[in-house]
Design a protein around this motif. Structure first.
Motif, PDB file in Angstrom:
ATOM      1  N   LYS A 295       0.821  -1.214   0.000  1.00  0.00           N
ATOM      2  CA  LYS A 295       0.000   0.000   0.000  1.00  0.00           C
ATOM      3  C   LYS A 295       0.854   1.264   0.000  1.00  0.00           C
ATOM      4  CE  LYS A 295      -4.151  -1.832   2.268  1.00  0.00           C
ATOM      5  NZ  LYS A 295      -5.072  -1.690   3.427  1.00  0.00           N
ATOM      6  N   SER A 296       2.061   1.156   0.548  1.00  0.00           N
ATOM      7  CA  SER A 296       2.934   2.325   0.632  1.00  0.00           C
ATOM      8  C   SER A 296       3.381   2.834  -0.736  1.00  0.00           C
ATOM      9  CB  SER A 296       4.164   2.005   1.488  1.00  0.00           C
ATOM     10  OG  SER A 296       4.787   0.819   1.045  1.00  0.00           O
ATOM     11  N   THR A 297       3.145   2.034  -1.795  1.00  0.00           N
ATOM     12  CA  THR A 297       3.463   2.535  -3.138  1.00  0.00           C
ATOM     13  C   THR A 297       2.499   3.636  -3.559  1.00  0.00           C
ATOM     14  OG1 THR A 297       2.070   0.838  -4.169  1.00  0.00           O
ATOM     15  CG2 THR A 297       4.414   0.318  -3.880  1.00  0.00           C
ATOM     16  N   GLY A 298       1.323   3.668  -2.937  1.00  0.00           N
ATOM     17  CA  GLY A 298       0.322   4.650  -3.300  1.00  0.00           C
ATOM     18  C   GLY A 298      -0.739   4.113  -4.233  1.00  0.00           C
ATOM     19  N   TYR A 299      -0.457   2.954  -4.857  1.00  0.00           N
ATOM     20  CA  TYR A 299      -1.442   2.358  -5.767  1.00  0.00           C
ATOM     21  C   TYR A 299      -1.598   0.853  -5.550  1.00  0.00           C
ATOM     22  CZ  TYR A 299       2.997   1.693  -8.226  1.00  0.00           C
ATOM     23  OH  TYR A 299       4.302   1.394  -8.537  1.00  0.00           O
ATOM     24  N   GLY A 300      -0.651   0.220  -4.843  1.00  0.00           N
ATOM     25  CA  GLY A 300      -0.794  -1.184  -4.490  1.00  0.00           C
ATOM     26  C   GLY A 300      -1.807  -1.358  -3.365  1.00  0.00           C
ATOM     27  N   LEU A 434       9.922  -1.209  -9.201  1.00  0.00           N
ATOM     28  CA  LEU A 434       8.591  -1.802  -9.310  1.00  0.00           C
ATOM     29  C   LEU A 434       7.835  -1.142 -10.458  1.00  0.00           C
ATOM     30  CD1 LEU A 434       7.442  -1.899  -5.561  1.00  0.00           C
ATOM     31  CD2 LEU A 434       8.411  -3.767  -6.923  1.00  0.00           C
ATOM     32  N   PRO A 435       6.918  -1.873 -11.096  1.00  0.00           N
ATOM     33  CA  PRO A 435       6.107  -1.240 -12.140  1.00  0.00           C
ATOM     34  C   PRO A 435       5.382  -0.024 -11.577  1.00  0.00           C
ATOM     35  CG  PRO A 435       5.799  -3.628 -12.158  1.00  0.00           C
ATOM     36  CD  PRO A 435       6.593  -3.310 -10.925  1.00  0.00           C
ATOM     37  N   SER A 436       5.384   1.057 -12.326  1.00  0.00           N
ATOM     38  CA  SER A 436       4.755   2.290 -11.865  1.00  0.00           C
ATOM     39  C   SER A 436       3.259   2.277 -12.141  1.00  0.00           C
ATOM     40  CB  SER A 436       5.384   3.491 -12.563  1.00  0.00           C
ATOM     41  OG  SER A 436       5.087   3.458 -13.952  1.00  0.00           O
ATOM     42  N   GLU A 437       2.545   3.205 -11.512  1.00  0.00           N
ATOM     43  CA  GLU A 437       1.104   3.317 -11.766  1.00  0.00           C
ATOM     44  C   GLU A 437       0.848   3.645 -13.225  1.00  0.00           C
ATOM     45  OE1 GLU A 437      -2.883   5.617 -10.055  1.00  0.00           O
ATOM     46  OE2 GLU A 437      -0.897   6.043  -9.205  1.00  0.00           O
ATOM     47  N   ASP A 438       1.691   4.498 -13.819  1.00  0.00           N
ATOM     48  CA  ASP A 438       1.541   4.812 -15.240  1.00  0.00           C
ATOM     49  C   ASP A 438       1.772   3.569 -16.105  1.00  0.00           C
ATOM     50  OD1 ASP A 438       0.921   7.437 -14.798  1.00  0.00           O
ATOM     51  OD2 ASP A 438       2.970   8.180 -15.064  1.00  0.00           O
ATOM     52  N   GLY A 439       2.701   2.693 -15.663  1.00  0.00           N
ATOM     53  CA  GLY A 439       2.932   1.450 -16.386  1.00  0.00           C
ATOM     54  C   GLY A 439       1.695   0.573 -16.404  1.00  0.00           C
ATOM     55  N   PHE A 440       1.047   0.464 -15.254  1.00  0.00           N
ATOM     56  CA  PHE A 440      -0.177  -0.331 -15.186  1.00  0.00           C
ATOM     57  C   PHE A 440      -1.285   0.296 -16.041  1.00  0.00           C
ATOM     58  CE2 PHE A 440       1.656  -1.856 -11.049  1.00  0.00           C
ATOM     59  CZ  PHE A 440       1.749  -3.188 -11.422  1.00  0.00           C
ATOM     60  N   ARG A 441      -1.370   1.617 -16.018  1.00  0.00           N
ATOM     61  CA  ARG A 441      -2.382   2.284 -16.842  1.00  0.00           C
ATOM     62  C   ARG A 441      -2.119   2.038 -18.329  1.00  0.00           C
ATOM     63  NH1 ARG A 441      -5.716   5.734 -14.233  1.00  0.00           N
ATOM     64  NH2 ARG A 441      -5.136   6.350 -12.092  1.00  0.00           N
TER      65      ARG A 441
END
Length: 485
Positions: A295-300, A434-441
């Motif tokens: 969760k500390s990643t901000g999006y996990g 780690l994969p970024s939030e933009d990567g997942f998007r």
């Protein structure tokens, strides 16, 4: 038909064959919870351990079209039983393994047994009444989703609470149970063609070409996409598959009748299948990672492996719930419409993910997977119906197996493309990339685009005839006797 076999009871036959599909899907997802632990469990490197997954992929790709052709020649029920043998043996080998080589061998043997799903779908055409065929195909196709849904939490629960070897013993027992049920209750059907011979050179050629292609796709990220090994494998795949195609066109009893696969309805359905396979697999790569990242990643969302499996499970079950609706739509509008609608729904599911990512709630990802798998359920039930509506009865298993291969190729390409996106778009987290939030998007946006592309291709499929509601697809004459629209 073997007169010693019982008469078909449609509900029981469909249930048994769907059970076979569920076991096959569980086998494929079996090692997912073990991926991080495999190097330690097998005393090997992470690179070597990855072959535990790659071996199953390669073996399944080679064995599926071969099993389909043999099913058309010698009987689909017989080949179903034969395909279960390596599945059982491979599971036992894995359960007894303490090093990486026997584990890879066992997983390869399990992959050889993956032809049970297209064989089971094809057998339905022979033993299920016409009015029940559409819904039966949809249920059988959806069984893969159910197996995948059950496989993750099942494997995670066992891996967390007991020995990982129990996973493989359970699969061996399930495969034996499937074989016993098929032997006792599933009729053979009158489907064997008694063809003169099996195309051994065709099987070797297709196997070699697929191994080169899928090795390059699945290992290219590790080896480097511009490396000599990766480029050499791609080049070899092109050459071998071209030579294989010329060979198949020249012989009278080919492994895959390319004249049939070139018919517009079959060709376009297979093209849509590659895209659906890609779109289906992309979310199964993205969502589990999002659920488990801290969760500390901000999006996990910080879920455990078991919790992740439980959050993913309803989506697979949704495929089974929606399959009868897909069959009804096919009966009224035709499977082409169902495939287009299903692909469109997949695209919508990915589109929903874009505003929902980063919400901090697993419920948002559950919505995405439910919508995507609703579309997959529609699409997976429609594709075999389109294929079987355009091929002769004598080539049902071969054509369905080739269609399954197209979906597998789509899934393999998806794994490679999404893997590259997530590997390139990263963020630093405590010294780890780690994969970024933009990567997942970006990955979800790609899935959306491919789903919409599949809908367009499906809408362009030129269906030669309209199948009346509740009836079976009629056999199509041999290529030389039938002009295709």
């Amino acid at each position: 038909m073997d007169s010693s076999q019982p008469a078909a009871r449609p509900g029981g036959v469909v249930g048994i064959l769907a059970f076979a599909g569920i076991v096959a899907a569980i086998t494929q997802t079996l090692v997912v919870p073990l991926i991080a632990e495999l190097p330690k469990l097998l005393d090997t490197s992470a690179s070597n351990a990855s072959w535990v997954i790659t071996a199953t992929l390669l073996a399944a790709a080679v064995a599926t079209p071969v099993a389909g052709r043999l099913g058309d020649m010698y009987g689909k029920r017989r080949m179903l039983l034969v395909s279960l043998v390596p599945l059982v043996v491979g599971s036992v080998v894995c359960a007894l393994s303490s090093s990486v080589v026997p584990m890879i061998v066992g997983r390869g043997l399990q992959g050889v047994g993956m032809g049970v799903v297209p064989l089971g779908i094809s057998l339905l055409r022979d033993v299920v009444p016409a009015e029940k065929l559409g819904s039966s195909i949809a249920i059988m196709s959806a069984s893969m989703g159910v197996g995948g849904a059950l496989g993750l939490p099942f494997a995670a629960a066992i891996a967390e609470n007991t020995s990982w070897r129990v996973l493989f013993w359970v699969v061996a027992a399930l495969a034996l149970a499937v074989g016993s049920l098929i032997w006792a209750f599933v009729p053979a059907g009158g489907e064997a063609t008694g063809s003169k011979g099996f195309d051994v050179l065709g099987a070797i050629g297709l196997g070699a070409g697929l191994v080169c292609l899928l090795l390059a796709v699945s290992k290219g990220a590790d080896w480097g996409w511009g490396s000599g090994t990766t480029l050499g494998l791609f080049a070899a795949a092109v050459v071998v598959l071209l030579v294989w195609g010329v060979w198949e066109l020249r012989i009278s009893e080919p492994l895959v009748d390319l004249r049939v696969t070139a018919r517009p309805q079959v060709l376009m359905t297979n093209a849509a299948s590659v895209l659906v396979g890609f779109a289906m697999y992309a979310q199964s790569l993205v969502v589990p990672q999002l659920l488990q990242l801290p969760k500390s990643t901000g999006y996990g969302l910080g879920q455990s492996m078991l919790a992740m499996g439980l959050w993913m499970a309803p989506a697979g079950l949704m495929m089974m719930i929606m399959s009868p609706l897909g069959a009804k739509l096919s009966a009224v509008k035709g499977p082409k419409v169902t495939l287009a609608v299903g692909s469109l729904v997949i695209g919508v599911g990915y589109g929903l993910s874009l505003p929902l990512l980063g919400s901090g709630s697993p419920w948002s990802l559950l919505v995405v997977t439910l919508v995507c798998n609703t579309g997959v359920g529609f699409a997976y039930g429609a594709m075999p119906a389109l294929i079987m509506g355009a091929v002769p009865l004598s080539e049902t298993a071969s054509a369905n197996s080739f269609n399954t291969l197209m979906r597998s190729i789509g899934s393999s390409v998806s794994a490679a493309v999404i893997g590259v996106v997530l590997a390139q778009m990263t963020t630093d987290f405590g010294g780890y990339a780690l994969p970024s939030e933009d990567g997942f998007r970006a990955a979800m946006l790609i899935g959306c685009g491919v789903g919409l592309a599949a809908a367009v291709v499906a809408a362009l499929i030129p269906v030669r005839r309209t199948t009346p509601a509740g009836s079976a697809p009629a056999p199509v004459p041999a290529p030389e006797a039938a002009a295709q629209a």
